[in-house]
Design an enzyme around this catalytic site. Structure first.
Site, PDB file in Angstrom:
ATOM      1  N   LYS A 117       0.837  -1.210   0.000  1.00  0.00           N
ATOM      2  CA  LYS A 117       0.000   0.000   0.000  1.00  0.00           C
ATOM      3  C   LYS A 117       0.870   1.257   0.000  1.00  0.00           C
ATOM      4  O   LYS A 117       0.738   2.110   0.868  1.00  0.00           O
ATOM      5  CB  LYS A 117      -0.935  -0.023   1.209  1.00  0.00           C
ATOM      6  CG  LYS A 117      -1.984  -1.143   1.132  1.00  0.00           C
ATOM      7  CD  LYS A 117      -2.910  -1.151   2.325  1.00  0.00           C
ATOM      8  CE  LYS A 117      -3.961  -2.243   2.200  1.00  0.00           C
ATOM      9  NZ  LYS A 117      -4.757  -2.401   3.426  1.00  0.00           N
ATOM     10  N   GLY A 147      -7.820  -3.638   1.270  1.00  0.00           N
ATOM     11  CA  GLY A 147      -9.040  -3.683   2.082  1.00  0.00           C
ATOM     12  C   GLY A 147      -8.705  -3.418   3.540  1.00  0.00           C
ATOM     13  O   GLY A 147      -7.548  -3.151   3.887  1.00  0.00           O
ATOM     14  N   ALA A 151      -3.143  -6.731   9.985  1.00  0.00           N
ATOM     15  CA  ALA A 151      -2.593  -8.087   9.945  1.00  0.00           C
ATOM     16  C   ALA A 151      -2.896  -8.896  11.213  1.00  0.00           C
ATOM     17  O   ALA A 151      -3.360 -10.035  11.133  1.00  0.00           O
ATOM     18  CB  ALA A 151      -1.089  -8.016   9.705  1.00  0.00           C
ATOM     19  N   LYS A 202      -5.513   6.108   2.130  1.00  0.00           N
ATOM     20  CA  LYS A 202      -6.080   5.991   3.489  1.00  0.00           C
ATOM     21  C   LYS A 202      -4.971   6.062   4.546  1.00  0.00           C
ATOM     22  O   LYS A 202      -5.208   6.478   5.684  1.00  0.00           O
ATOM     23  CB  LYS A 202      -6.958   4.747   3.641  1.00  0.00           C
ATOM     24  CG  LYS A 202      -6.229   3.404   3.474  1.00  0.00           C
ATOM     25  CD  LYS A 202      -5.543   2.896   4.716  1.00  0.00           C
ATOM     26  CE  LYS A 202      -4.589   1.776   4.400  1.00  0.00           C
ATOM     27  NZ  LYS A 202      -3.888   1.225   5.569  1.00  0.00           N
ATOM     28  N   ASP A 255     -11.095   0.469   4.348  1.00  0.00           N
ATOM     29  CA  ASP A 255      -9.742   0.491   4.907  1.00  0.00           C
ATOM     30  C   ASP A 255      -9.496   1.788   5.686  1.00  0.00           C
ATOM     31  O   ASP A 255      -8.762   1.807   6.683  1.00  0.00           O
ATOM     32  CB  ASP A 255      -8.734   0.348   3.763  1.00  0.00           C
ATOM     33  CG  ASP A 255      -7.388  -0.176   4.238  1.00  0.00           C
ATOM     34  OD1 ASP A 255      -7.250  -0.464   5.446  1.00  0.00           O
ATOM     35  OD2 ASP A 255      -6.476  -0.288   3.415  1.00  0.00           O
ATOM     36  N   SER A 265      -2.675   0.054  13.740  1.00  0.00           N
ATOM     37  CA  SER A 265      -2.166   0.686  12.523  1.00  0.00           C
ATOM     38  C   SER A 265      -0.872   1.435  12.812  1.00  0.00           C
ATOM     39  O   SER A 265      -0.805   2.272  13.714  1.00  0.00           O
ATOM     40  CB  SER A 265      -3.204   1.652  11.960  1.00  0.00           C
ATOM     41  OG  SER A 265      -2.563   2.617  11.133  1.00  0.00           O
TER      42      SER A 265
HETATM   43  N1  LIG Z   1       0.620  -5.021   8.357  1.00  0.00           N
HETATM   44  C1  LIG Z   1      -0.581  -4.840   7.861  1.00  0.00           C
HETATM   45  O1  LIG Z   1      -1.570  -4.887   8.590  1.00  0.00           O
HETATM   46  C2  LIG Z   1      -0.762  -4.603   6.389  1.00  0.00           C
HETATM   47  C3  LIG Z   1       0.276  -4.181   5.578  1.00  0.00           C
HETATM   48  N2  LIG Z   1       0.069  -3.960   4.253  1.00  0.00           N
HETATM   49  C4  LIG Z   1       1.147  -3.540   3.380  1.00  0.00           C
HETATM   50  O2  LIG Z   1       2.073  -4.610   3.232  1.00  0.00           O
HETATM   51  C5  LIG Z   1       3.361  -4.094   2.927  1.00  0.00           C
HETATM   52  C6  LIG Z   1       4.370  -4.759   3.841  1.00  0.00           C
HETATM   53  O3  LIG Z   1       4.061  -4.325   5.152  1.00  0.00           O
HETATM   54  P1  LIG Z   1       4.225  -5.192   6.460  1.00  0.00           P
HETATM   55  O4  LIG Z   1       4.337  -6.632   6.200  1.00  0.00           O
HETATM   56  O5  LIG Z   1       3.176  -4.750   7.361  1.00  0.00           O
HETATM   57  O6  LIG Z   1       5.623  -4.600   6.942  1.00  0.00           O
HETATM   58  P2  LIG Z   1       6.564  -5.154   8.079  1.00  0.00           P
HETATM   59  O7  LIG Z   1       7.407  -4.011   8.484  1.00  0.00           O
HETATM   60  O8  LIG Z   1       5.785  -5.883   9.087  1.00  0.00           O
HETATM   61  O9  LIG Z   1       7.445  -6.218   7.289  1.00  0.00           O
HETATM   62  C7  LIG Z   1       8.228  -5.880   6.195  1.00  0.00           C
HETATM   63  C8  LIG Z   1       9.062  -7.087   5.805  1.00  0.00           C
HETATM   64  O10 LIG Z   1       9.862  -6.740   4.674  1.00  0.00           O
HETATM   65  C9  LIG Z   1      11.222  -7.047   4.989  1.00  0.00           C
HETATM   66  N3  LIG Z   1      12.074  -6.122   4.274  1.00  0.00           N
HETATM   67  C10 LIG Z   1      12.533  -4.911   4.671  1.00  0.00           C
HETATM   68  N4  LIG Z   1      13.306  -4.381   3.708  1.00  0.00           N
HETATM   69  C11 LIG Z   1      13.328  -5.281   2.703  1.00  0.00           C
HETATM   70  C12 LIG Z   1      13.989  -5.331   1.464  1.00  0.00           C
HETATM   71  N5  LIG Z   1      14.765  -4.336   1.054  1.00  0.00           N
HETATM   72  N6  LIG Z   1      13.792  -6.412   0.700  1.00  0.00           N
HETATM   73  C13 LIG Z   1      13.010  -7.424   1.109  1.00  0.00           C
HETATM   74  N7  LIG Z   1      12.384  -7.449   2.279  1.00  0.00           N
HETATM   75  C14 LIG Z   1      12.548  -6.382   3.062  1.00  0.00           C
HETATM   76  C15 LIG Z   1      11.344  -6.930   6.495  1.00  0.00           C
HETATM   77  O11 LIG Z   1      12.450  -7.677   6.954  1.00  0.00           O
HETATM   78  C16 LIG Z   1      10.008  -7.526   6.923  1.00  0.00           C
HETATM   79  O12 LIG Z   1      10.077  -8.924   6.927  1.00  0.00           O
HETATM   80  C17 LIG Z   1       3.263  -2.571   3.096  1.00  0.00           C
HETATM   81  O13 LIG Z   1       3.124  -1.983   1.833  1.00  0.00           O
HETATM   82  C18 LIG Z   1       1.987  -2.384   3.905  1.00  0.00           C
HETATM   83  O14 LIG Z   1       1.345  -1.150   3.620  1.00  0.00           O
HETATM   84  C19 LIG Z   1      -1.152  -4.166   3.681  1.00  0.00           C
HETATM   85  C20 LIG Z   1      -2.208  -4.597   4.436  1.00  0.00           C
HETATM   86  C21 LIG Z   1      -2.098  -4.842   5.844  1.00  0.00           C
HETATM   87  O1  LIG Z   2      -3.216  -1.450   5.640  1.00  0.00           O
HETATM   88  C1  LIG Z   2      -3.450  -1.739   6.785  1.00  0.00           C
HETATM   89  C2  LIG Z   2      -4.787  -2.129   7.245  1.00  0.00           C
HETATM   90  O2  LIG Z   2      -5.652  -2.350   6.183  1.00  0.00           O
HETATM   91  C3  LIG Z   2      -2.371  -1.648   7.788  1.00  0.00           C
HETATM   92  O3  LIG Z   2      -2.238  -0.332   8.148  1.00  0.00           O
HETATM   93  P1  LIG Z   2      -0.854   0.182   8.743  1.00  0.00           P
HETATM   94  O4  LIG Z   2       0.164   0.026   7.647  1.00  0.00           O
HETATM   95  O5  LIG Z   2      -1.112   1.592   9.119  1.00  0.00           O
HETATM   96  O6  LIG Z   2      -0.543  -0.681   9.927  1.00  0.00           O
END
Ligand SMILES: NC(=O)C1=CN([C@@H]2O[C@H](COP(=O)(O)OP(=O)(O)OC[C@H]3O[C@@H](n4cnc5c(N)ncnc54)[C@H](O)[C@@H]3O)[C@@H](O)[C@H]2O)C=CC1
Ligand SMILES: O=C(CO)COP(=O)(O)O
Length: 379
Positions: A117, A147, A151, A202, A255, A265
């Site tokens: 996102k 959506g 997580a 968002k 979202d 968040s």
């Molecule tokens: N956490 C949530 O609730 C949600 C997150 N997202 C989206 O998912 C995407 C990932 O976010 P999260 O998993 O939450 O982040 P996170 O910070 O929890 O995890 C990120 C992961 O990527 C790895 N990483 C960092 N730099 C990297 C690189 N250069 N190459 C490969 N891996 C690398 C980290 O080691 C970690 O395992 C973001 O765009 C976020 O907006 C979407 C929906 C829900």
């Molecule tokens: O995208 C998300 C919920 O839908 C997660 O939001 P945050 O990246 O702000 O934790």
């Protein structure tokens, strides 16, 4: 609590998830619980080991037991071998380098699905655009999922919904079938622009909500910002070719509500710290996880200016981040220099609609959630 798992739609279909942070790991669980044969790629071998052997990802999903049949590896080659669908969940700014590394290892027929996102800071491109630029694949083999998907809630199997978007409805449906189980329902649409921008925008409004929370303002202020924020999101996305209905759906309003309300968040949390008086650098240091909104503000405002779209709330967020606006001064009534009464447009049709359009948007989002449970459908 464990929701009843639906029988798998395509049992044993081999898929890969790239990125073992909170969302990548949760999404791997969603797919595994839906019956897919999932291999999760983690950059760090010790994390891959913890997931494969300990069935845990304790840094990102504390207290969650992962499915026994979920495998993890730190070898990109092993993760991608034979994967027909590849879900990508790395920080947006690292997508390009990861795609370059994955390029030759991908199955030539694989569908690539963005779970991210953000926009790429250097180019302003959406994630599906970066995928289309780096990999030699047609838009019909690219999809995005968005959506109200905090997580940790989903990892606890609390029911939720998302929308899978692709230029090809068949691709969206194929992905949605795999990304569906007893606690996760995937709808489909073909508005990739609206779906992706919903997820990006968002985050910015959630930062604004966090800021006013941190300052100590109450529900009126937050509701005003959510409502006017949705107008900004819709104006922006429509200017770039999105359908306004998408912004009223799960990837927009849905979202926006989840992210603005939840202490889970990261964007909301970062905003709260700013509102409490921490400076940008302190906030970045305190955030242990990906906070896409902080990076997206600049590129989104540039894109808005290019199309002549006004985003006064996002502009105020930028000013707070830059330290040029006192967080106490962020408020919807300061978002215009003019004291002339403004029409309250709630969709991008250039007219004042009162609350009718917004109510329609709420109702559609509610209906989508209530009617979930009968296979992928248009969102
Ligand atoms: N956490 C949530 O609730 C949600 C997150 N997202 C989206 O998912 C995407 C990932 O976010 P999260 O998993 O939450 O982040 P996170 O910070 O929890 O995890 C990120 C992961 O990527 C790895 N990483 C960092 N730099 C990297 C690189 N250069 N190459 C490969 N891996 C690398 C980290 O080691 C970690 O395992 C973001 O765009 C976020 O907006 C979407 C929906 C829900
Ligand atoms: O995208 C998300 C919920 O839908 C997660 O939001 P945050 O990246 O702000 O934790």
């Amino acid at each position: 609590m464990r929701a009843k798992a639906h029988p798998p739609v395509v049992p044993g279909t081999r898929v890969a998830v790239l990125g073992a942070g909170s969302w990548g790991t949760t999404f791997a669980k969603i797919l595994a619980d839906g019956g897919a044969d999932v291999v999760l790629w983690a950059r760090r071998p010790e994390l891959a080991r913890e997931i494969s052997e300990g069935r845990r990802n304790s840094d990102y999903l504390p207290g969650i037991n992962l499915p026994a049949h979920l495998r993890a590896t730190s070898s990109l080659r092993d993760a991608l071998a034979g994967a027909g669908q590849v879900f990508v969940s790395v920080p947006s700014q690292s997508l390009r380098e990861n795609l370059v590394a994955a390029g030759d290892l991908l199955d030539p027929e694989a569908v690539i699905v963005s779970l991210m996102k953000g926009v790429e800071r250097s180019s302003g491109l959406r994630m599906s655009e970066v995928i289309g630029q780096v990999l030699p694949i047609a838009p019909e083999r690219i999809a995005a999922i968005s959506g109200p998907n905090l997580a940790l809630e989903i990892a606890k199997e609390q029911p939720t919904a998302a929308v899978v978007s692709s230029a090809s409805l068949e691709t969206a449906q194929a992905v949605a079938k795999l990304a569906t189980n007893g606690y996760f329902r995937s709808y489909v649409n073909t508005d990739v622009i609206g779906t992706e921008f919903g997820g990006v925008l968002k985050n910015l409004i959630a930062v604004a909500i966090g800021i006013v929370d941190g300052v100590g303002y109450g529900e009126n202020t937050k509701a005003s910002i959510i409502t006017r924020g949705l107008v900004e999101m819709t104006d922006f996305a429509v200017a770039y070719g999105a359908q306004p209905e998408t912004l009223a759906g799960l990837a927009g309003l849905g979202d926006l509500i989840a992210t603005s309300q939840s202490p889970l968040s990261r964007n909301n949390t970062a905003g709260r710290l700013l509102g409490q008086g921490y400076g940008y650098n302190d906030v970045v240091k305190q955030m242990q996880q990906t906070t896409e909104g902080l990076v997206s503000v600049g590129p989104i405002l540039e894109l808005a200016h290019a199309k002549g779209v006004e985003m006064p709330i996002v502009e105020q967020v930028r000013q707070v981040l830059a330290g040029t606006l006192n967080p106490r001064d962020i408020a919807p009534h300061l978002t215009t220099d003019s004291r002339e009464p403004q029409g309250e447009r709630t969709i991008d049709d250039g007219q004042a609609h009162g609350g009718a359009a917004l109510w329609g948007a709420f109702k559609r989002a509610f209906d989508q959630l209530r009617d979930g449970g009968r296979g992928p459908r248009g969102a």
